[in-house]
Design a protein around this motif. Sequence first.
Motif, mmCIF file in Angstrom:
data_model
loop_
_atom_site.group_PDB
_atom_site.id
_atom_site.type_symbol
_atom_site.label_atom_id
_atom_site.label_comp_id
_atom_site.label_asym_id
_atom_site.label_seq_id
_atom_site.Cartn_x
_atom_site.Cartn_y
_atom_site.Cartn_z
ATOM 1 N N ASN A 173 0.841 -1.188 0.000
ATOM 2 C CA ASN A 173 0.000 0.000 0.000
ATOM 3 C C ASN A 173 0.883 1.247 0.000
ATOM 4 O O ASN A 173 2.026 1.211 0.441
ATOM 5 N N PRO A 174 0.381 2.360 -0.507
ATOM 6 C CA PRO A 174 1.197 3.573 -0.620
ATOM 7 C C PRO A 174 1.749 4.047 0.725
ATOM 8 O O PRO A 174 1.076 3.988 1.760
ATOM 9 N N VAL A 175 2.997 4.501 0.701
ATOM 10 C CA VAL A 175 3.644 5.060 1.885
ATOM 11 C C VAL A 175 3.693 6.580 1.759
ATOM 12 O O VAL A 175 3.567 7.137 0.667
ATOM 13 N N LYS A 176 3.898 7.226 2.895
ATOM 14 C CA LYS A 176 4.039 8.680 2.920
ATOM 15 C C LYS A 176 5.518 9.020 3.105
ATOM 16 O O LYS A 176 6.187 8.470 3.976
ATOM 17 N N ILE A 177 6.015 9.949 2.289
ATOM 18 C CA ILE A 177 7.439 10.266 2.250
ATOM 19 C C ILE A 177 7.653 11.751 2.562
ATOM 20 O O ILE A 177 6.949 12.621 2.032
ATOM 21 N N HIS A 178 8.644 12.026 3.401
ATOM 22 C CA HIS A 178 9.016 13.405 3.723
ATOM 23 C C HIS A 178 10.222 13.819 2.880
ATOM 24 O O HIS A 178 11.238 13.116 2.840
ATOM 25 N N VAL A 179 10.117 14.953 2.194
ATOM 26 C CA VAL A 179 11.235 15.465 1.390
ATOM 27 C C VAL A 179 12.193 16.214 2.320
ATOM 28 O O VAL A 179 11.824 17.220 2.933
ATOM 29 N N GLU A 208 14.440 9.366 11.409
ATOM 30 C CA GLU A 208 13.733 9.376 12.688
ATOM 31 C C GLU A 208 12.819 10.599 12.801
ATOM 32 O O GLU A 208 11.696 10.508 13.299
ATOM 33 N N GLU A 209 13.313 11.740 12.342
ATOM 34 C CA GLU A 209 12.482 12.946 12.370
ATOM 35 C C GLU A 209 11.249 12.782 11.489
ATOM 36 O O GLU A 209 10.143 13.212 11.848
ATOM 37 N N ALA A 210 11.448 12.152 10.317
ATOM 38 C CA ALA A 210 10.318 11.922 9.413
ATOM 39 C C ALA A 210 9.294 10.993 10.059
ATOM 40 O O ALA A 210 8.079 11.232 9.971
ATOM 41 N N LYS A 211 9.752 9.950 10.729
ATOM 42 C CA LYS A 211 8.831 9.016 11.380
ATOM 43 C C LYS A 211 8.046 9.698 12.486
ATOM 44 O O LYS A 211 6.863 9.414 12.686
ATOM 45 N N SER A 216 7.000 7.441 6.440
ATOM 46 C CA SER A 216 7.726 6.170 6.432
ATOM 47 C C SER A 216 9.192 6.326 6.088
ATOM 48 O O SER A 216 10.032 5.569 6.570
ATOM 49 N N GLN A 217 9.514 7.295 5.240
ATOM 50 C CA GLN A 217 10.883 7.431 4.766
ATOM 51 C C GLN A 217 11.162 8.868 4.372
ATOM 52 O O GLN A 217 10.279 9.731 4.399
ATOM 53 N N VAL A 218 12.427 9.089 3.967
ATOM 54 C CA VAL A 218 12.909 10.404 3.555
ATOM 55 C C VAL A 218 13.247 10.374 2.071
ATOM 56 O O VAL A 218 13.844 9.415 1.577
ATOM 57 N N LEU A 219 12.850 11.410 1.355
ATOM 58 C CA LEU A 219 13.279 11.599 -0.030
ATOM 59 C C LEU A 219 14.409 12.619 -0.010
ATOM 60 O O LEU A 219 14.235 13.765 0.421
ATOM 61 N N TRP A 220 15.592 12.189 -0.467
ATOM 62 C CA TRP A 220 16.783 13.042 -0.404
ATOM 63 C C TRP A 220 16.914 13.931 -1.633
ATOM 64 O O TRP A 220 16.677 13.494 -2.759
ATOM 65 N N LEU A 221 17.324 15.162 -1.393
ATOM 66 C CA LEU A 221 17.699 16.083 -2.461
ATOM 67 C C LEU A 221 19.219 16.105 -2.575
ATOM 68 O O LEU A 221 19.926 15.659 -1.663
ATOM 69 N N ASP A 222 19.729 16.615 -3.687
ATOM 70 C CA ASP A 222 21.180 16.615 -3.884
ATOM 71 C C ASP A 222 21.871 17.483 -2.834
ATOM 72 O O ASP A 222 21.283 18.423 -2.284
ATOM 73 N N GLY A 223 23.113 17.162 -2.556
ATOM 74 C CA GLY A 223 23.839 17.831 -1.489
ATOM 75 C C GLY A 223 24.459 19.156 -1.862
ATOM 76 O O GLY A 223 24.997 19.848 -0.991
ATOM 77 N N SER A 234 15.967 4.061 1.465
ATOM 78 C CA SER A 234 16.329 2.676 1.168
ATOM 79 C C SER A 234 15.869 2.241 -0.221
ATOM 80 O O SER A 234 15.810 1.050 -0.508
ATOM 81 N N MET A 235 15.554 3.199 -1.081
ATOM 82 C CA MET A 235 15.030 2.856 -2.406
ATOM 83 C C MET A 235 15.441 3.898 -3.449
ATOM 84 O O MET A 235 15.639 5.063 -3.125
ATOM 85 N N ASN A 236 15.536 3.459 -4.701
ATOM 86 C CA ASN A 236 15.537 4.394 -5.817
ATOM 87 C C ASN A 236 14.095 4.871 -6.004
ATOM 88 O O ASN A 236 13.166 4.276 -5.466
ATOM 89 N N VAL A 237 13.906 5.943 -6.780
ATOM 90 C CA VAL A 237 12.565 6.508 -6.870
ATOM 91 C C VAL A 237 12.193 6.821 -8.317
ATOM 92 O O VAL A 237 13.059 7.190 -9.133
ATOM 93 N N PHE A 238 10.910 6.640 -8.643
ATOM 94 C CA PHE A 238 10.374 6.867 -9.984
ATOM 95 C C PHE A 238 9.124 7.728 -9.891
ATOM 96 O O PHE A 238 8.353 7.627 -8.928
ATOM 97 N N PHE A 239 8.893 8.536 -10.936
ATOM 98 C CA PHE A 239 7.688 9.368 -11.024
ATOM 99 C C PHE A 239 7.097 9.233 -12.420
ATOM 100 O O PHE A 239 7.825 9.309 -13.411
ATOM 101 N N LYS A 240 5.784 9.048 -12.484
ATOM 102 C CA LYS A 240 5.097 9.046 -13.776
ATOM 103 C C LYS A 240 4.474 10.423 -13.963
ATOM 104 O O LYS A 240 3.559 10.815 -13.236
#
Length: 355
Positions: A173-179, A208-211, A216-223, A234-240
């Motif tokens: 089922n869909p998870v919620k992600i914090h950018v 931990e802050e996102a939880k 459920s997880q964090v979406l990372w932006l470039d450094g 813990s995953m690669n990411v895709f967008f349609k």
Amino acid sequence: MALEITIERSAQLKQKPDENKLGFGQYYTDHMFILEYTEGKGWHSGRVVPYQNISLDPAAKVFHYGQTVFEGMKAYRTEDGIKLFRPKKNFERLNKSNARLSIPHLDEELAYEGLIKLLDVDREWVPSAEGTSLYIRPFIIATEPALGVNPSLNYLFMIIMSPVGAYYAEGVNPVKIHVESHFVRAVAGGVGEAKTAGNYAAGLNAQEEAKDRGYSQVLWLDGVHRKYIEEVGSMNVFFKINGVVVTPQLNGSILNGITRNSVITLLKHWDVPVEERRISIDELIEAHRNGQLEEAFGTGTAAVISPIGELSYNDEKYVINEGKTGELSSKIYDTITGIQKGTVEDPFGWLVSLD
């Protein structure tokens, strides 16, 4: 001469857990594989032994300088026996991580042979319940007891295995992600593309802050620019987006995921437009506002496909596809897991049989 791998069977086998209550990474099989490296001698003493604690000197370099790499793969019980999903790609990637961490090259065929022998000994641990598999964790640690800042002269390569269920409590089922816009996980030129422990340690605080916020997880932006999307913790990411599937291009700070590669291969096989390119969070938000962000999902060995139902960015929430699993996400998940379980045709030769 090929290295002989010895087998020492456990005198006392563990009680196996309920296959419907496995969780992820909570139980371990009866045996493990060990291979040693000594400078001047190379890799040696390959053996399958009872699962056990290991003893290390407090000065072992893994504790002080983080010289360690790992992989993750799975075995599945099918009607035609036990199958592995693209295992040699994992050992190939392990050696790329080795090169970045100054760890000696591992003979991939020897590592694979050790895995096969371990699996054969512990074959009864491969679960058969719906949605389960045997998670396999190969890893290398630096063991030389010396505090000088230089590569270790000694290493251990080990494989442990764990029967698992769904990685996320949400399952498919869909998870919620914090950018994440404050912390930085990796930059090109660093070790972001290597599968090493430090990459994951760098993300724990933000995770931990996102939880704590219900994500459920964090979406990372470039450094560098803090605007270009890289990967989920813990995953690669895709967008349609407007009919085109977009995933961040490999840039030296993103893991070259094997599931990522499998998804791209499938999409091309289906003639679905797919682009590997740089994509900014601003472009993604704009696509959402225009009604063009149709689906989003993460990919990885642990979860396979994890649909994303909501993104949080700068205190704003962006619900994707009404918070539901998208049609394409479902198709990809059903196809990959079907191939893994032997119920869907494997046109790519991804499955490897234990027997």
